[in-house]
Structures are given as structure tokens and as C-alpha cells.
Scaffold this motif. Structure first.
Motif, PDB file in Angstrom:
ATOM      1  N   TYR A 158       0.854  -1.193   0.000  1.00  0.00           N
ATOM      2  CA  TYR A 158       0.000   0.000   0.000  1.00  0.00           C
ATOM      3  C   TYR A 158       0.893   1.247   0.000  1.00  0.00           C
ATOM      4  CZ  TYR A 158      -2.897  -3.783   1.762  1.00  0.00           C
ATOM      5  OH  TYR A 158      -3.531  -4.991   1.929  1.00  0.00           O
ATOM      6  N   PRO A 159       1.534   1.541  -1.125  1.00  0.00           N
ATOM      7  CA  PRO A 159       2.540   2.620  -1.163  1.00  0.00           C
ATOM      8  C   PRO A 159       1.956   4.020  -1.038  1.00  0.00           C
ATOM      9  CG  PRO A 159       2.185   1.747  -3.367  1.00  0.00           C
ATOM     10  CD  PRO A 159       1.407   0.868  -2.440  1.00  0.00           C
ATOM     11  N   THR A 160       0.652   4.191  -1.282  1.00  0.00           N
ATOM     12  CA  THR A 160       0.081   5.548  -1.244  1.00  0.00           C
ATOM     13  C   THR A 160      -0.919   5.717  -0.113  1.00  0.00           C
ATOM     14  OG1 THR A 160      -1.755   4.971  -2.741  1.00  0.00           O
ATOM     15  CG2 THR A 160       0.321   5.689  -3.748  1.00  0.00           C
ATOM     16  N   PHE A 161      -0.887   4.791   0.861  1.00  0.00           N
ATOM     17  CA  PHE A 161      -1.902   4.841   1.927  1.00  0.00           C
ATOM     18  C   PHE A 161      -1.399   5.651   3.122  1.00  0.00           C
ATOM     19  CE2 PHE A 161      -3.716   3.125   5.858  1.00  0.00           C
ATOM     20  CZ  PHE A 161      -5.067   3.336   5.606  1.00  0.00           C
ATOM     21  N   PHE A 162      -2.251   6.523   3.613  1.00  0.00           N
ATOM     22  CA  PHE A 162      -2.001   7.297   4.825  1.00  0.00           C
ATOM     23  C   PHE A 162      -3.247   7.192   5.706  1.00  0.00           C
ATOM     24  CE2 PHE A 162       0.516   9.120   1.474  1.00  0.00           C
ATOM     25  CZ  PHE A 162       1.734   9.423   2.078  1.00  0.00           C
ATOM     26  N   ARG A 163      -3.077   7.464   6.997  1.00  0.00           N
ATOM     27  CA  ARG A 163      -4.251   7.472   7.876  1.00  0.00           C
ATOM     28  C   ARG A 163      -4.027   8.416   9.048  1.00  0.00           C
ATOM     29  NH1 ARG A 163      -4.083   1.114   9.455  1.00  0.00           N
ATOM     30  NH2 ARG A 163      -1.837   0.883   9.645  1.00  0.00           N
ATOM     31  N   THR A 164      -5.123   9.015   9.451  1.00  0.00           N
ATOM     32  CA  THR A 164      -5.090   9.936  10.600  1.00  0.00           C
ATOM     33  C   THR A 164      -5.569   9.250  11.867  1.00  0.00           C
ATOM     34  OG1 THR A 164      -7.275  10.732   9.919  1.00  0.00           O
ATOM     35  CG2 THR A 164      -5.365  12.009   9.205  1.00  0.00           C
ATOM     36  N   ILE A 165      -5.591   7.937  11.857  1.00  0.00           N
ATOM     37  CA  ILE A 165      -5.936   7.133  13.030  1.00  0.00           C
ATOM     38  C   ILE A 165      -4.785   6.163  13.261  1.00  0.00           C
ATOM     39  CG2 ILE A 165      -7.150   5.369  11.679  1.00  0.00           C
ATOM     40  CD1 ILE A 165      -9.127   5.105  14.009  1.00  0.00           C
ATOM     41  N   PRO A 166      -4.437   5.849  14.506  1.00  0.00           N
ATOM     42  CA  PRO A 166      -3.310   4.940  14.754  1.00  0.00           C
ATOM     43  C   PRO A 166      -3.577   3.537  14.216  1.00  0.00           C
ATOM     44  CG  PRO A 166      -3.884   6.169  16.733  1.00  0.00           C
ATOM     45  CD  PRO A 166      -4.979   6.417  15.757  1.00  0.00           C
ATOM     46  N   SER A 167      -2.514   2.841  13.928  1.00  0.00           N
ATOM     47  CA  SER A 167      -2.593   1.458  13.459  1.00  0.00           C
ATOM     48  C   SER A 167      -3.100   0.539  14.560  1.00  0.00           C
ATOM     49  CB  SER A 167      -1.209   0.997  12.991  1.00  0.00           C
ATOM     50  OG  SER A 167      -1.157  -0.405  12.856  1.00  0.00           O
ATOM     51  N   ASP A 168      -3.749  -0.545  14.135  1.00  0.00           N
ATOM     52  CA  ASP A 168      -4.218  -1.544  15.108  1.00  0.00           C
ATOM     53  C   ASP A 168      -3.069  -2.204  15.851  1.00  0.00           C
ATOM     54  OD1 ASP A 168      -6.920  -1.295  14.918  1.00  0.00           O
ATOM     55  OD2 ASP A 168      -7.142  -2.774  13.309  1.00  0.00           O
ATOM     56  N   TYR A 432       1.015  14.608  11.617  1.00  0.00           N
ATOM     57  CA  TYR A 432       2.122  14.218  10.749  1.00  0.00           C
ATOM     58  C   TYR A 432       2.009  12.726  10.506  1.00  0.00           C
ATOM     59  CZ  TYR A 432       4.354  12.503  15.022  1.00  0.00           C
ATOM     60  OH  TYR A 432       4.611  11.838  16.193  1.00  0.00           O
ATOM     61  N   PHE A 433       2.789  12.212   9.547  1.00  0.00           N
ATOM     62  CA  PHE A 433       2.778  10.793   9.205  1.00  0.00           C
ATOM     63  C   PHE A 433       4.201  10.255   9.302  1.00  0.00           C
ATOM     64  CE2 PHE A 433      -0.597  12.765   6.578  1.00  0.00           C
ATOM     65  CZ  PHE A 433      -1.709  12.119   7.128  1.00  0.00           C
ATOM     66  N   ASP A 434       4.315   9.018   9.776  1.00  0.00           N
ATOM     67  CA  ASP A 434       5.642   8.398   9.810  1.00  0.00           C
ATOM     68  C   ASP A 434       5.946   7.765   8.460  1.00  0.00           C
ATOM     69  OD1 ASP A 434       4.226   6.030   9.689  1.00  0.00           O
ATOM     70  OD2 ASP A 434       4.569   5.478  11.785  1.00  0.00           O
ATOM     71  N   SER A 435       7.035   7.007   8.403  1.00  0.00           N
ATOM     72  CA  SER A 435       7.468   6.439   7.117  1.00  0.00           C
ATOM     73  C   SER A 435       6.472   5.430   6.558  1.00  0.00           C
ATOM     74  CB  SER A 435       8.841   5.774   7.280  1.00  0.00           C
ATOM     75  OG  SER A 435       8.766   4.748   8.265  1.00  0.00           O
ATOM     76  N   ASN A 436       5.601   4.876   7.413  1.00  0.00           N
ATOM     77  CA  ASN A 436       4.589   3.928   6.962  1.00  0.00           C
ATOM     78  C   ASN A 436       3.243   4.587   6.695  1.00  0.00           C
ATOM     79  OD1 ASN A 436       6.328   1.670   7.142  1.00  0.00           O
ATOM     80  ND2 ASN A 436       5.963   1.576   9.360  1.00  0.00           N
TER      81      ASN A 436
END
Length: 834
Positions: A158-168, A432-436
């Protein structure tokens, strides 16, 4: 494509367009396509006001940005919002946003390309997993506000995926830490049967195992799956012994589960929920929602969005004339019809209806959690576009530090800037977003409680912040928690009760590590913590207490005056001193009598003195051994006994010499006079003194702690130092005693006047018998009884000498004075000689 191009539900033209996919309706009938006919699009059935609020929050944010001259000046943002449910329909909407197909056909151009700059959504992980890789191949950014599956952090997929909610990943670890914090080590796990649920529950189980939490059962089902799956899970819940259930699913699945549990009157369960349902307002209107009261779970932090409530209450169908859902929503809220012709079930709308006085889930802005994520998603894309349009000539992210063409921006260019977005919202939250492509993990711990209004709402009772150190990540507040079993105490859900200090856990064969038996620690071992795996041995000078939870100093044991045995031996020793003293007084008072003079009074008094010292030296064996007492007791014993035996040996030789000297022509007495007798005693004693000096010089006795003889106590005794020295002292006494016995034995048939030889023989017989019996008794006696045996041997042999040698004489002196005459003694002697 299945049918003609699908138009967006809500749309607004703009210079740059942001796309979005929400599910205003949820729930589809279960069906299996046979593909013998063209599959029909399954209609979505139920209203989801929360999703509609997400869309309105997006519209509000875009309008707010368009009115803000600080961001994207002279640029108007537009939007295309699709309303679809079901993974296939959502994927179709994503392709439409990516391809930009419009239903506009002309002679010159059959299509018009209007590709969006980014796609917001979807709320679910499963549909996002389906369309994100597809649009990612075309470098279109996807920003989700609710898709939490940890698998979406995979940049290769998923190279173009971002999210404003933390990962599970963070949520799963937070939930596992919560379960461990509350002492629940035996739980069930249920998930929705899709990537979101299966990946989430797998991450939770892995984290739970790290915290030593065991899973009794784990299963999955889907709201659109066969009914048999739900019944299978209900059977597992009812037959399980665990009372805590981790539910990693959406609001659709938890509603179905709660409804069935309510019908079957299954209560007393403690639910731990994922953020997908724990704060869903639709739960309070569902059947059986009381089963979920007391549930705990993590949700994203609440926020305030100024102006949003006014925007929501200002909604009217006239603002979206082409939206069928807005008309349906309006008719549902006001129970009226916007159609020109109405049926008898609904009255026509008057046109005066307004949301300004309506209190509903849609207009409620007190719990803006995921809605705030939508708001942040819009601003993330807007800040990326703003940075792209404001790019300097030599500061761009592309080749040769070039910038994008502001007249014709492409989604892949927006993607470059989106990766470096870093801004602060009007509410003060940093984005902000991290590298993932993930956002920082910060959650609120929510507890579902019944409020004063009678509705079920989430109350924040704690905070989890993954950016903090491990010990400060989880903080509970002072707000009371409502538990699933209705109790004020934390429910207990363990396979086995905790092993108390003093015991250790032993795993049950074939069962999880949380199922065990508690075995009491062995004597000498302790465990001072709950649920200890091993028992620890106490150090050599310590022993376990009765509860086996602490090592206490071992009891130190030695022969003391305070115990009965020590007291009795001391009394017998003092009694011996008293009797010896009384005998000395009797002899001293009658020292001029023939009987005392005939038996060499000087040796008799020396013998009585040595016997007194023998009785007294036994007292040195009683009491706590010290360095000086250990050296004194053995040397005093050896020297006093040799002095005693030397005196007895002198008296024996004297008796024999006196008899021989009484024969005609004998001159023996002049060779064994008083001087020779004294030298004989001194010489014999001096040899023992030399042996003792050598013993004390080379390897003297010393006190030591015997930790081997008994496990639970320490024997404090005197170590001999040199065993050769001890046995040399004892052996020398034995040699003198045997020599004395042999001489006395040969003199036993002398005339009655010299019957002291018989007394000496008998006393030496007792002496040798005692000390021959002493050797095996000394070796085999344990602990302080070794000392008691030695004292007994000293007292027995001393009493034997005192009674056998001096009792007959004292009896004659005190009770038969007529026999204590020279005539009587000489008369019998002369008669026997003749």
C-alpha cells in the motif's frame, strides 16, 4: 463495468477536487452469486448517520479552507463523495474517482477526465485493503480516518496509503496491556471475518501472550456471512469458563452478537472492544445493547471543531438537490415526505423543518473522535496541495529540485508532499505521518455507561499514549468504572487462581500456561511473590518459615543451661563437687585417724582435688561454645582426668608396695616413698600437659556451625581442630586407666587391711566400661547430644571413682569408728601374714 458510470452522492466543482467514499447506509443481505446471470448490485439497507456526519465534516473542512486566505489562496477545492457499502461497490467507487469518468457524452468527446487529487476513506479496513493497492498503482493518495488494520502499514503493498488514526498494532498492544493491567489472564477472542478483524485479533493474541494472557477460544464471523457462524460463536461463549471477551469487530457484528446474547439471557460478560464499535452511537438504539454496558475499549481522542455544529444544523435538502440520501435522511428525521404525492403513512413536509432544534446522533458534536480524523484528513491533503503550489524554484522534491506544474497538478505529485506534512490543527493537535503513513498512537480508554438520559455512552476513564516510555503509557483516571457483571469490583477471569507466596506454579499437562496447580514450596525453599514459577532455596544459615514465603535465621542449637538436659547435667556436676567437698572435709577432720593415714592422706587429698576439678570441668561443656571455652573444655578435661588417674595409680602402687614391704627382708617402701609418689603423679600429668600444649599450638579446637546435620537448625559445637590431638588425650587417659586397673587387679587378693585395692579395681572397672562405651556413643550421637554424652562419661567415671574409693572409708569413719584403729588394722594384717 457493471452498469453505467456511477455518479457521486455529493459533489462540488473546484479547481482541485478531493474524492471520498463513505457508507451512509450499511448492511446487505447475504447472497452467493452463481454467475449464471449478471450479478445484481445488492442494496444497502440501514442508515448510518455517523458516516453521513463524516461526509458533512469533510464538506465543512473544505468550505473552511476555501474561506481561509492562509491556505490555498486563489484556489477553490471541490469534492466528490460516494455513498457505497459492500467491498465490491466501494472498489467500483474508488475506480470511478481514480478514472474520473462522468456521464457526459457529446459528439466531440465521449468522456471527460476529472481525476481527484486524493481519496479520503474508507471507514472500514476490508474495503480499504481492496481498493488501496489498485489506486496505489496509479500513485493516487488514499487518506483514511478509520481503517486501522496493521497490514495497511506495509509500504510495498500500500505505497500511497495514509491514515489519521493509529494502526491496530498499537491498539492491539494497548488492549493486551489493559487486559493484563486488570488481571484478566483467561479470555475469549472474537473477530470480524475480514482483514481488519483477523489481523487485529492476531496482533492482540501475540501481544497478549507476551503479557502472559491466555486465550481460551478464538473465532470469527461476519454480519454478511452464514448464520451458522454466529450460532457457533454463541455456543462457545456459553460453554466457556472465561468471563472476558475481546471483540475485534465493527458495530454491525457486535450488534448481531449482543442481540442474540440478549435473546438467550446471557449476562455477566465483560467486553473489551476495538475502536470500530466502542464509541458507535448507534449501539444505544440496538436491541440487546444492555449486554454491552460496562464494556471497555480504546478510542481516538475527542476534539472540538468550532463551527461544525452550526454547519450540521444548517443542513437542508435544497443544498444537495441531486442527493437521494439527503432526501431520505430528511424524511427519516422529520417523518415526512418530500415527494409531490404521498402515501397515507407519511405526511408531506411543510418546508419549515429544521435541524436547529433537533437533538440526534447527527447533530451531536460532544464526541468528535473519528469525525475529527476526517477533518484532519482534509487538512492534510490541503496542506500538501498548498506546499505543492507554493514550491520555490530550487526547493522542489522532484528531479533537479524542480517543482510541479501548478496549472496541472497530478496525484503522484501530491503524494510526495503528503509524506512530509506537519501542521497543527486549530484545536492544537499536531498532525504528521511516519514512514509507513501512520499517525502517532494516542487513545482514550472508554467505558460504556448508562447516563442520566438513559442512553449508553462512552465515558473516558484513562489514557494510552504509545509515544511515552512503557511505564507511563497507560494512565487510569479517578472516574469510577462500570463493569460488565454489574459489580463495583473488577471481574475475575482466570483459568487458575493465583498462587500465593509460599507456593509455585506447576503447569497442567496439555493446557495453556495460564492453567496450573499451586504446589507448596519444599522445606528450606521460599517464594515471596504471587504466581512464582520457581521456589528459591534459602541461604545455608536461613530456613523457610511455615508459610514458605520468607527465609528466617535458623535456630542455633547447643547444650545450654536453660534446657532440662543442661540443667540436670549441671546439677549432677555441682552435686559431685558438693559430695567431693564433704568427703574432703570428713578426711580433713579425721586426717590423724589410722584409716586416713594408712591410705596415704596426701594422695587422697590430691585425688579429691582432682575429682572436684573433673566435676567442675564438665560445666565448661555447657553453654554457647566460644573460642576460649572450646580450648578450655578439652584441655581441662584431659589434664584433670590424668591427674585423677595418676593419683589412683599412685595409691594402687602404694598398696602393692606396702604389702610387699611388710614381708620379712623387703626394702621396697624406701624406693617408693612420698617423694617418689609426688614425682610419679607430676610425671604422668606433665605428659598430658605436653600433649595438650602441642594440640593447642598445632590445631586447637574452635567453635563452628554445623549446617549439615540438620536442615532446619544450626548446631553450634566445638570442632576438635586436630582429631589426632583429641584421641591422643583420650588415649593417654585410657592407657593410664588400664594400667591402674591391671595393677589393682593383681592386688585384689591382698589382706583385708589393704582392701583399698578391691575398691580401686572396681572403680577402674567402672571407669574403663564408661569410656569404652563412650566411644561409639560419642560418634553416633547427633548435635548437642554429643556434648551430653561426653559430660555423662565425665560425671559417671568421676562418681565411680568417688563412690568406690572414698565411700567405704567415709562409712567406717562416720558409722564404724571402732574399726578405725591401728590395732584393728594391724591385727588383721598380722593374722593373715601368719
Amino acid at each position: 463495468m457493471q452498469g453505467p458510470p456511477h455518479l457521486p452522492e455529493l459533489a462540488q466543482d473546484g479547481d482541485l477536487v478531493i474524492g471520498a467514499i463513505f457508507s451512509f447506509r450499511t448492511g446487505q443481505d447475504y447472497a452467493v452469486n452463481t454467475f449464471q446471470v449478471i450479478p445484481e448490485v445488492r442494496p444497502c439497507k440501514n442508515f448510518n448517520f455517523r458516516e453521513f456526519k463524516f461526509a458533512q465534516a469533510m464538506i465543512f473542512a473544505i468550505n473552511e479552507i476555501n474561506e481561509n486566505p492562509q491556505i490555498l489562496p486563489r484556489v477553490k477545492l471541490g469534492y466528490k463523495i460516494y455513498d457505497d457499502c459492500g467491498t465490491m461497490d466501494i472498489l467500483r467507487a474508488a475506480l470511478a474517482l481514480m478514472g474520473g469518468l462522468e456521464r457526459k457524452v457529446s459528439d466531440e468527446n465521449c468522456t471527460k477526465i476529472e481525476t481527484v487529487q486524493a481519496i479520503l476513506g474508507h471507514s472500514g479496513s476490508r474495503p480499504t485493503i481492496a481498493f488501496a493497492p489498485v489506486v496505489g498503482r496509479f500513485h493516487v493518495p488514499v487518506v483514511s480516518h478509520f481503517a486501522t488494520c496493521a497490514c495497511l502499514s506495509n509500504r510495498k503493498e500500500y505505497p500511497t496509503f495514509f491514515r489519521t488514526i493509529p494502526s491496530d498494532y498499537y491498539q492491539s498492544r494497548a488492549l493486551a496491556k489493559l487486559v493484563k493491567h486488570l488481571g484478566w489472564t483467561w479470555i475469549g477472542a472474537i473477530a470480524v471475518n475480514n482483514e481488519y478483524g483477523l489481523n487485529g485479533i492476531a496482533a492482540f493474541i501475540q501481544a497478549a501472550q507476551e503479557y502472559e494472557v491466555c486465550i481460551e477460544y478464538s473465532d470469527a464471523f461476519s454480519s454478511s456471512g452464514p448464520p451458522e457462524d454466529l450460532q457457533r460463536i454463541l455456543s462457545k461463549i456459553q460453554s466457556a469458563s472465561s468471563k472476558v471477551i475481546m471483540a475485534f469487530m465493527s458495530h454491525r457484528e457486535i450488534k448481531l452478537l449482543a442481540k442474540e446474547l440478549y435473546k438467550q439471557n446471557v449476562t455477566g460478560l465483560q467486553w473489551v472492544g476495538s475502536d470500530a464499535w466502542i464509541t458507535d452511537h448507534s449501539l444505544t438504539d440496538s436491541e440487546g445493547h444492555g449486554v454491552l454496558v460496562g464494556s471497555l475499549g480504546f478510542a481516538v481522542s475527542r476534539a472540538r471543531i468550532p463551527g461544525l455544529e452550526e454547519h450540521l444544523r444548517g443542513l437542508h435538502p435544497s443544498l444537495f438537490p441531486h442527493s437521494q440520501f439527503v432526501r431520505d435522511f430528511w424524511e427519516d428525521v422529520f417523518n415526512c415526505s418530500l415527494k409531490a404525492t404521498t402515501t397515507g403513512q407519511q405526511k408531506p413536509c411543510s418546508g419549515l423543518e429544521s435541524l436547529r432544534n433537533v437533538e440526534s446522533q447527527f447533530t451531536d458534536v460532544s464526541e468528535l473522535r473519528f469525525t475529527n480524523n476526517v477533518y484532519k484528513s482534509v487538512y492534510s491533503v490541503a496542506h500538501a496541495l498548498d506546499a505543492l503550489l507554493k514550491c520555490g524554484e530550487v526547493s522542489g522534491p522532484f528531479s533537479n529540485w524542480s517543482c510541479a506544474n501548478s496549472a496541472h497538478t497530478e496525484p503522484w505529485q501530491v503524494l510526495q508532499y503528503l509524506s512530509s506534512v506537519n501542521f497543527t490543527t486549530p484545536g492544537g493537535e499536531r498532525v504528521y505521518f511516519d514512514s509507513n503513513g501512520d499517525s502517532p498512537a494516542r487513545y482514550e480508554l472508554v467505558n460504556l455507561q448508562i447516563t442520566n438520559r438513559g442512553t449508553m455512552e462512552g465515558v473516558t476513564v484513562g489514557i494510552y499514549d504509545a509515544s511515552q516510555v512503557d511505564s507511563h503509557q497507560f494512565i487510569m483516571s479517578n472516574i469510577p468504572v462500570v463493569w460488565g457483571n454489574g459489580s463495583s469490583e473488577v471481574p475475575i477471569s482466570v483459568c487458575s487462581e493465583s498462587c500465593l507466596p509460599g507456593s509455585r506454579k506447576v503447569l497442567q499437562k496439555g493446557r495453556p500456561v495460564c492453567c496450573y496447580e499451586c504446589i507448596m514450596c519444599l522445606a528450606g525453599e521460599i517464594s515471596n511473590s504471587t504466581d512464582s514459577i520457581h521456589c528459591t532455596k534459602c541461604s545455608p544459615e536461613f530456613w523457610s518459615n511455615e508459610r514458605r514465603d520468607a527465609c528466617t535465621p535458623k535456630e542455633i542449637e547447643f547444650l545450654s543451661y536453660g534446657e532440662i538436659l543442661g540443667t540436670l547435667l549441671a546439677l549432677f556436676s555441682l552435686l559431685g563437687v558438693f559430695l567431693t567437698t564433704m568427703t574432703t572435709i570428713v578426711f580433713y577432720c579425721h586426717k590423724e585417724s589410722p584409716l586416713v593415714r594408712a591410705n596415704n592422706s596426701e594422695l587422697s587429698f590430691l585425688l579429691l582435688f582432682s575429682l572436684t576439678m573433673c566435676f567442675l570441668c564438665s560445666l565448661t561443656f555447657i553453654g554457647r561454645p566460644t573460642e576460649w571455652s572450646c580450648m578450655l573444655r578439652h584441655t581441662a578435661f584431659g589434664i584433670t582426668f590424668v591427674l585423677c588417674i595418676s593419683c589412683v595409680l599412685g595409691k594402687t602402687i602404694l598398696v602393692l608396695m606396702a604389702f610387699k614391704a611388710s614381708l620379712p627382708g623387703s626394702y621396697l617402701m624406701k624406693w617408693f616413698g612420698p617423694t617418689q609418689q609426688r614425682l610419679c603423679v607430676v610425671a604422668f600429668t606433665l605428659i598430658q600437659v605436653i600433649i595438650c600444649i602441642l594440640w593447642l599450638t598445632i590445631s586447637p579446637p574452635f567453635p563452628f556451625k554445623n549446617l549439615i546435620l540438620y536442615q532446619d537448625r544450626i548446631i553450634l559445637a566445638c570442632q576438635l581442630g586436630s582429631a589426632l590431638g583429641f584421641w591422643a588425650v583420650l588415649g593417654y587417659i585410657g592407657v593410664l586407666a588400664i594400667l591402674c586397673f591391671v595393677i589393682a587387679f593383681f592386688a585384689r587378693k591382698l589382706p583385708d587391711n589393704f582392701n583399698e585395692a578391691k575398691c580401686i579395681t572396681f572403680s577402674m572397672l567402672i571407669f574403663c566400661a564408661v569410656w569404652f562405651a563412650f566411644i561409639p556413643a560419642y560418634i553416633s550421637s547427633p548435635g548437642k547430644f554429643t556434648v551430653a554424652v561426653e559430660i555423662f562419661a565425665i560425671l559417671a567415671s568421676s562418681y565411680g571413682l568417688l563412690f568406690c574409693i572414698f565411700m567405704p572409708k567415709c562409712f567406717i569413719i562416720l558409722f564404724r569408728p571402732e574399726k578405725n584403729t591401728k590395732k584393728h588394722i594391724m591385727g588383721k594384717s598380722n593374722n593373715q601374714i601368719r
